[in-house]
Write a protein that holds these residues in place. Structure first.
Motif, PDB file in Angstrom:
ATOM      1  N   PHE A 160       1.077  -0.744   0.061  1.00  0.00           N
ATOM      2  CA  PHE A 160      -0.402  -0.213   0.221  1.00  0.00           C
ATOM      3  C   PHE A 160       1.165   1.203   0.384  1.00  0.00           C
ATOM      4  O   PHE A 160       0.961   1.661  -0.795  1.00  0.00           O
ATOM      5  CB  PHE A 160      -0.662   0.350   1.490  1.00  0.00           C
ATOM      6  N   CYS A 161       2.159   1.535   0.824  1.00  0.00           N
ATOM      7  CA  CYS A 161       2.707   2.699   1.334  1.00  0.00           C
ATOM      8  C   CYS A 161       3.157   2.579  -0.380  1.00  0.00           C
ATOM      9  O   CYS A 161       3.883   4.409  -0.384  1.00  0.00           O
ATOM     10  CB  CYS A 161       3.859   2.359   2.129  1.00  0.00           C
ATOM     11  N   GLU A 162       4.165   1.165  -1.001  1.00  0.00           N
ATOM     12  CA  GLU A 162       4.974   1.622  -2.353  1.00  0.00           C
ATOM     13  C   GLU A 162       3.743   1.850  -3.423  1.00  0.00           C
ATOM     14  O   GLU A 162       4.375   3.061  -4.245  1.00  0.00           O
ATOM     15  CB  GLU A 162       5.072   0.100  -2.114  1.00  0.00           C
ATOM     16  N   LYS A 163       2.421   1.900  -2.991  1.00  0.00           N
ATOM     17  CA  LYS A 163       1.209   2.427  -4.626  1.00  0.00           C
ATOM     18  C   LYS A 163       1.056   3.498  -3.737  1.00  0.00           C
ATOM     19  O   LYS A 163       1.085   4.422  -4.933  1.00  0.00           O
ATOM     20  CB  LYS A 163       0.315   1.633  -4.517  1.00  0.00           C
ATOM     21  N   LEU A 164       0.692   3.645  -2.743  1.00  0.00           N
ATOM     22  CA  LEU A 164       0.792   5.594  -2.084  1.00  0.00           C
ATOM     23  C   LEU A 164       2.183   6.428  -3.075  1.00  0.00           C
ATOM     24  O   LEU A 164       1.630   7.726  -3.387  1.00  0.00           O
ATOM     25  CB  LEU A 164       0.431   6.191  -1.041  1.00  0.00           C
ATOM     26  N   LYS A 165       3.218   5.854  -2.729  1.00  0.00           N
ATOM     27  CA  LYS A 165       4.349   6.915  -3.069  1.00  0.00           C
ATOM     28  C   LYS A 165       4.386   6.727  -4.062  1.00  0.00           C
ATOM     29  O   LYS A 165       4.429   8.290  -4.415  1.00  0.00           O
ATOM     30  CB  LYS A 165       5.767   5.866  -2.371  1.00  0.00           C
ATOM     31  N   SER A 166       3.953   5.583  -5.011  1.00  0.00           N
ATOM     32  CA  SER A 166       4.073   6.311  -6.455  1.00  0.00           C
ATOM     33  C   SER A 166       3.022   6.867  -7.909  1.00  0.00           C
ATOM     34  O   SER A 166       2.846   7.291  -8.600  1.00  0.00           O
ATOM     35  CB  SER A 166       4.449   5.218  -7.213  1.00  0.00           C
ATOM     36  N   LEU A 167       2.075   7.553  -6.639  1.00  0.00           N
ATOM     37  CA  LEU A 167       1.155   7.966  -6.903  1.00  0.00           C
ATOM     38  C   LEU A 167       1.093   9.330  -7.318  1.00  0.00           C
ATOM     39  O   LEU A 167       1.982  10.070  -6.689  1.00  0.00           O
ATOM     40  CB  LEU A 167      -0.495   8.196  -5.298  1.00  0.00           C
ATOM     41  N   ARG A 168       0.896  10.099  -8.964  1.00  0.00           N
ATOM     42  CA  ARG A 168       1.086  11.170  -9.081  1.00  0.00           C
ATOM     43  C   ARG A 168      -0.961  11.577  -9.299  1.00  0.00           C
ATOM     44  O   ARG A 168      -1.724  11.304  -9.751  1.00  0.00           O
ATOM     45  CB  ARG A 168       1.031  10.737 -10.588  1.00  0.00           C
ATOM     46  N   PRO A 169      -0.713  12.781  -8.567  1.00  0.00           N
ATOM     47  CA  PRO A 169       0.019  13.887  -8.274  1.00  0.00           C
ATOM     48  C   PRO A 169       0.803  13.393  -6.862  1.00  0.00           C
ATOM     49  O   PRO A 169       0.123  12.492  -6.126  1.00  0.00           O
ATOM     50  CB  PRO A 169      -0.727  15.099  -7.742  1.00  0.00           C
ATOM     51  N   SER A 170       1.804  14.237  -6.578  1.00  0.00           N
ATOM     52  CA  SER A 170       2.848  12.925  -5.465  1.00  0.00           C
ATOM     53  C   SER A 170       1.948  13.734  -4.216  1.00  0.00           C
ATOM     54  O   SER A 170       1.390  14.216  -3.908  1.00  0.00           O
ATOM     55  CB  SER A 170       3.684  13.879  -5.248  1.00  0.00           C
ATOM     56  N   ILE A 171       1.845  12.647  -3.243  1.00  0.00           N
ATOM     57  CA  ILE A 171       1.765  12.326  -1.722  1.00  0.00           C
ATOM     58  C   ILE A 171       2.112  14.074  -0.496  1.00  0.00           C
ATOM     59  O   ILE A 171       1.614  13.848   0.058  1.00  0.00           O
ATOM     60  CB  ILE A 171       0.981  11.768  -1.152  1.00  0.00           C
ATOM     61  N   ASN A 172       3.380  14.465  -1.532  1.00  0.00           N
ATOM     62  CA  ASN A 172       4.303  15.032  -0.342  1.00  0.00           C
ATOM     63  C   ASN A 172       3.412  16.422  -0.826  1.00  0.00           C
ATOM     64  O   ASN A 172       3.967  17.432  -0.016  1.00  0.00           O
ATOM     65  CB  ASN A 172       5.603  15.282  -0.902  1.00  0.00           C
ATOM     66  N   ARG A 173       2.447  16.931  -1.185  1.00  0.00           N
ATOM     67  CA  ARG A 173       2.034  18.074  -1.766  1.00  0.00           C
ATOM     68  C   ARG A 173       1.058  18.554  -0.929  1.00  0.00           C
ATOM     69  O   ARG A 173       0.449  19.393  -0.279  1.00  0.00           O
ATOM     70  CB  ARG A 173       1.840  18.173  -3.176  1.00  0.00           C
ATOM     71  N   ASN A 174       0.767  17.180  -0.062  1.00  0.00           N
ATOM     72  CA  ASN A 174      -0.580  17.285   0.594  1.00  0.00           C
ATOM     73  C   ASN A 174       0.039  16.714   2.054  1.00  0.00           C
ATOM     74  O   ASN A 174       0.230  15.387   2.625  1.00  0.00           O
ATOM     75  CB  ASN A 174      -1.466  16.133   0.429  1.00  0.00           C
ATOM     76  N   THR A 175      -0.669  17.125   2.766  1.00  0.00           N
ATOM     77  CA  THR A 175      -0.130  17.156   4.579  1.00  0.00           C
ATOM     78  C   THR A 175      -0.922  16.045   4.785  1.00  0.00           C
ATOM     79  O   THR A 175      -0.304  15.321   5.679  1.00  0.00           O
ATOM     80  CB  THR A 175      -0.250  18.173   4.960  1.00  0.00           C
ATOM     81  N   THR A 176      -2.120  16.089   4.603  1.00  0.00           N
ATOM     82  CA  THR A 176      -2.482  14.871   5.437  1.00  0.00           C
ATOM     83  C   THR A 176      -2.748  13.462   4.699  1.00  0.00           C
ATOM     84  O   THR A 176      -2.459  12.773   5.666  1.00  0.00           O
ATOM     85  CB  THR A 176      -4.507  14.858   4.484  1.00  0.00           C
ATOM     86  N   LEU A 177      -2.106  13.104   3.100  1.00  0.00           N
ATOM     87  CA  LEU A 177      -1.786  12.372   3.004  1.00  0.00           C
ATOM     88  C   LEU A 177      -0.303  11.914   3.130  1.00  0.00           C
ATOM     89  O   LEU A 177      -0.741  10.666   3.210  1.00  0.00           O
ATOM     90  CB  LEU A 177      -1.454  12.443   0.761  1.00  0.00           C
ATOM     91  N   LYS A 178       0.458  12.856   3.537  1.00  0.00           N
ATOM     92  CA  LYS A 178       2.050  12.516   3.692  1.00  0.00           C
ATOM     93  C   LYS A 178       1.913  11.988   5.329  1.00  0.00           C
ATOM     94  O   LYS A 178       2.565  10.795   5.718  1.00  0.00           O
ATOM     95  CB  LYS A 178       3.025  14.017   3.862  1.00  0.00           C
ATOM     96  N   ASN A 179       0.926  12.588   6.253  1.00  0.00           N
ATOM     97  CA  ASN A 179       0.946  11.843   6.695  1.00  0.00           C
ATOM     98  C   ASN A 179       0.312  11.088   7.352  1.00  0.00           C
ATOM     99  O   ASN A 179       0.935   9.303   7.971  1.00  0.00           O
ATOM    100  CB  ASN A 179       0.512  12.605   8.406  1.00  0.00           C
ATOM    101  N   LEU A 180      -0.611   9.909   6.191  1.00  0.00           N
ATOM    102  CA  LEU A 180      -1.337   9.076   6.754  1.00  0.00           C
ATOM    103  C   LEU A 180      -0.444   8.455   6.097  1.00  0.00           C
ATOM    104  O   LEU A 180       0.452   7.075   6.187  1.00  0.00           O
ATOM    105  CB  LEU A 180      -1.940   8.604   5.147  1.00  0.00           C
ATOM    106  N   TYR A 181       0.801   8.728   5.356  1.00  0.00           N
ATOM    107  CA  TYR A 181       1.972   7.653   4.488  1.00  0.00           C
ATOM    108  C   TYR A 181       2.669   7.204   5.614  1.00  0.00           C
ATOM    109  O   TYR A 181       3.318   6.112   5.962  1.00  0.00           O
ATOM    110  CB  TYR A 181       2.213   8.256   3.653  1.00  0.00           C
ATOM    111  N   ASP A 182       3.168   8.134   6.404  1.00  0.00           N
ATOM    112  CA  ASP A 182       4.556   8.305   7.556  1.00  0.00           C
ATOM    113  C   ASP A 182       3.435   7.299   9.192  1.00  0.00           C
ATOM    114  O   ASP A 182       4.592   6.535   9.513  1.00  0.00           O
ATOM    115  CB  ASP A 182       4.157   9.375   7.840  1.00  0.00           C
ATOM    116  N   ARG A 183       2.731   7.185   8.983  1.00  0.00           N
ATOM    117  CA  ARG A 183       1.639   6.719   9.898  1.00  0.00           C
ATOM    118  C   ARG A 183       1.774   5.306   9.442  1.00  0.00           C
ATOM    119  O   ARG A 183       2.251   4.380  11.009  1.00  0.00           O
ATOM    120  CB  ARG A 183       0.900   7.422  10.606  1.00  0.00           C
ATOM    121  N   GLN A 184       1.391   4.997   8.085  1.00  0.00           N
ATOM    122  CA  GLN A 184       2.004   3.792   8.348  1.00  0.00           C
ATOM    123  C   GLN A 184       2.828   3.110   7.820  1.00  0.00           C
ATOM    124  O   GLN A 184       3.307   1.837   8.390  1.00  0.00           O
ATOM    125  CB  GLN A 184       0.705   2.868   6.677  1.00  0.00           C
TER     126      GLN A 184
END
Length: 158
Positions: free
Chosen positions: A106-130
């Motif tokens: 899931f994290c791998e797929k989320l990291k490769s998602l375009r547009p990048s999750i790094n531009r959105n705090t909520t998605l970045k936090n969800l990724y980091d929590r996982q």
């Protein structure tokens, strides 16, 4: 109506014939989709955990392809739904190795998602929590798996 405990249910089920138990299971499966899914896992897929993992990964791939990437609002809703689905499948399995492997995927797929999750705090936090959650689960696995999954985790962090 007061709900019985698992121990009480177990004792009562021991007094039922196998035909009665089958009928109870079928009746239970009619009421909720999750009950049917769990019964399907237990009867057909629990023998081949690798096959089960692959089928879940295929479903995750399909769900990621269906994400509406026009707005971060829709991306967040879809990503949360995918994570809920993965957690449900993890609950069915109950296997720690399966849990870590599916969450890493899931994290791998989320990291490769375009547009990048790094531009959105909520998605970045969800990724980091996982990633933190996976890190906590690693010590519970066999040493070889800890190493392999640890390497994968380090790649995702970097």
């Amino acid at each position: 109506m007061k709900t019985s405990t698992i121990a009480q249910l177990k004792k009562e089920l021991q007094f039922k014939s196998s035909d009665e138990v089958v009928q109870l299971c079928l009746r239970l499966a009619r009421f909720k989709k999750e009950n049917k899914e769990l019964l399907t896992y237990l009867l057909f897929e629990s023998d081949s955990e690798a096959g089960y993992i692959e089928s879940v990964k295929q479903e995750v791939d399909e769900l990621f392809c269906e994400i509406n990437v026009n707005s971060y609002f829709y991306i967040k809703k879809s990503v949360r739904k995918i994570l809920r689905t993965i957690k449900k499948y993890i609950r069915y399995s109950g296997n720690k190795e399966t849990e870590v492997e599916l969450l890493l995927y899931f994290c791998e797929k989320l990291k490769s998602l375009r547009p990048s999750i790094n531009r959105n705090t909520t998605l970045k936090n969800l990724y980091d929590r996982q990633l933190v959650y996976i890190q906590k689960k690693l010590p519970m696995l066999h040493e070889d798996l800890q190493y392999d999954f640890g390497e994968h985790l380090d790649q995702l962090k970097g």
